[in-house]
Design a protein around this motif. Structure first.
Motif, PDB file in Angstrom:
ATOM      1  N   ASP A   1       0.827  -1.199   0.000  1.00 39.71           N
ATOM      2  CA  ASP A   1       0.000   0.000   0.000  1.00 39.71           C
ATOM      3  C   ASP A   1       0.864   1.253   0.000  1.00 39.71           C
ATOM      4  OD1 ASP A   1      -2.582  -1.152   0.021  1.00 39.71           O
ATOM      5  OD2 ASP A   1      -2.375  -1.591   2.144  1.00 39.71           O
ATOM      6  N   ARG A   2       1.883   1.234   0.900  1.00 39.12           N
ATOM      7  CA  ARG A   2       2.657   2.465   1.068  1.00 39.12           C
ATOM      8  C   ARG A   2       3.963   2.153   1.780  1.00 39.12           C
ATOM      9  NH1 ARG A   2       1.619   6.749   5.659  1.00 39.12           N
ATOM     10  NH2 ARG A   2       0.783   4.865   6.588  1.00 39.12           N
ATOM     11  N   ILE A   3       5.011   2.801   1.340  1.00 37.81           N
ATOM     12  CA  ILE A   3       6.276   2.850   2.063  1.00 37.81           C
ATOM     13  C   ILE A   3       6.570   4.332   2.239  1.00 37.81           C
ATOM     14  CG2 ILE A   3       8.738   2.332   2.023  1.00 37.81           C
ATOM     15  CD1 ILE A   3       8.079  -0.066   0.216  1.00 37.81           C
TER      16      ILE A   3
ATOM     17  N   VAL B   1      13.166   6.045   1.844  1.00 39.51           N
ATOM     18  CA  VAL B   1      12.436   5.504   0.689  1.00 39.51           C
ATOM     19  C   VAL B   1      10.937   5.741   0.868  1.00 39.51           C
ATOM     20  CG1 VAL B   1      11.855   3.408  -0.594  1.00 39.51           C
ATOM     21  CG2 VAL B   1      14.177   3.736   0.287  1.00 39.51           C
ATOM     22  N   THR B   2      10.300   6.286  -0.146  1.00 37.75           N
ATOM     23  CA  THR B   2       8.859   6.526  -0.128  1.00 37.75           C
ATOM     24  C   THR B   2       8.256   6.053  -1.446  1.00 37.75           C
ATOM     25  OG1 THR B   2       9.082   8.430   1.340  1.00 37.75           O
ATOM     26  CG2 THR B   2       7.063   8.298   0.042  1.00 37.75           C
ATOM     27  N   LEU B   3       7.231   5.201  -1.339  1.00 39.11           N
ATOM     28  CA  LEU B   3       6.519   4.685  -2.509  1.00 39.11           C
ATOM     29  C   LEU B   3       5.034   4.648  -2.207  1.00 39.11           C
ATOM     30  CD1 LEU B   3       8.607   1.445  -3.186  1.00 39.11           C
ATOM     31  CD2 LEU B   3       8.740   3.545  -4.506  1.00 39.11           C
TER      32      LEU B   3
ATOM     33  N   THR C   1      13.552   2.169  10.102  1.00 38.06           N
ATOM     34  CA  THR C   1      12.651   3.195  10.600  1.00 38.06           C
ATOM     35  C   THR C   1      11.769   3.653   9.455  1.00 38.06           C
ATOM     36  OG1 THR C   1      14.257   4.956  10.140  1.00 38.06           O
ATOM     37  CG2 THR C   1      14.291   3.988  12.352  1.00 38.06           C
ATOM     38  N   GLY C   2      10.595   4.127   9.784  1.00 40.93           N
ATOM     39  CA  GLY C   2       9.641   4.562   8.781  1.00 40.93           C
ATOM     40  C   GLY C   2       8.483   3.590   8.721  1.00 40.93           C
ATOM     41  N   ILE C   3       7.713   3.667   7.664  1.00 41.44           N
ATOM     42  CA  ILE C   3       6.468   2.895   7.540  1.00 41.44           C
ATOM     43  C   ILE C   3       6.516   2.022   6.301  1.00 41.44           C
ATOM     44  CG2 ILE C   3       3.980   3.072   7.158  1.00 41.44           C
ATOM     45  CD1 ILE C   3       4.152   5.822   8.573  1.00 41.44           C
ATOM     46  N   ILE C   4       6.172   0.742   6.491  1.00 41.85           N
ATOM     47  CA  ILE C   4       5.917  -0.165   5.373  1.00 41.85           C
ATOM     48  C   ILE C   4       4.549  -0.784   5.620  1.00 41.85           C
ATOM     49  CG2 ILE C   4       6.557  -2.278   4.158  1.00 41.85           C
ATOM     50  CD1 ILE C   4       9.455  -1.714   4.818  1.00 41.85           C
ATOM     51  N   ASP C   5       3.555  -0.437   4.814  1.00 42.64           N
ATOM     52  CA  ASP C   5       2.201  -1.009   4.908  1.00 42.64           C
ATOM     53  C   ASP C   5       2.010  -1.976   3.769  1.00 42.64           C
ATOM     54  OD1 ASP C   5       1.419   0.499   7.126  1.00 42.64           O
ATOM     55  OD2 ASP C   5       0.622   2.119   5.905  1.00 42.64           O
ATOM     56  N   ILE C   6       1.786  -3.258   4.110  1.00 42.77           N
ATOM     57  CA  ILE C   6       1.487  -4.257   3.081  1.00 42.77           C
ATOM     58  C   ILE C   6       0.174  -4.922   3.414  1.00 42.77           C
ATOM     59  CG2 ILE C   6       3.856  -4.699   2.398  1.00 42.77           C
ATOM     60  CD1 ILE C   6       3.763  -7.245   4.073  1.00 42.77           C
TER      61      ILE C   6
END
Length: 67
Positions: free
Chosen positions: A9-11, A27-29, A62-67
């Motif tokens: 969904d989002r990184i 990294v942002t996607l 660190t940061g967000i990985i939504d799968i």
């Protein structure tokens, strides 16, 4: 989700360090429903590291990985 199949969904702002070296930095996607994503780059750019972080083979970061 089936084995070997992930919907990203989002990184957002994801960074990862290994051995005291920053491998991924901010990294942002955003991947929309039905979209496909290719990750390309030179050797040592962090492509495999990013994929390992997405599927939780590599712990940490660190940061967000939504799968």
């Amino acid at each position: 989700m089936t084995a070997g199949s992930y919907h990203i969904d989002r990184i957002s702002g994801f960074s990862y360090e290994a051995g005291g070296k920053r491998i991924l930095d901010g990294v942002t996607l955003d991947v929309g429903t039905g979209e496909f994503l290719s990750i390309i780059g030179p050797n040592g750019a962090g492509k495999t590291t990013l994929l390992k972080c997405i599927v939780r083979i590599n712990d940490g970061g660190t940061g967000i990985i939504d799968i």
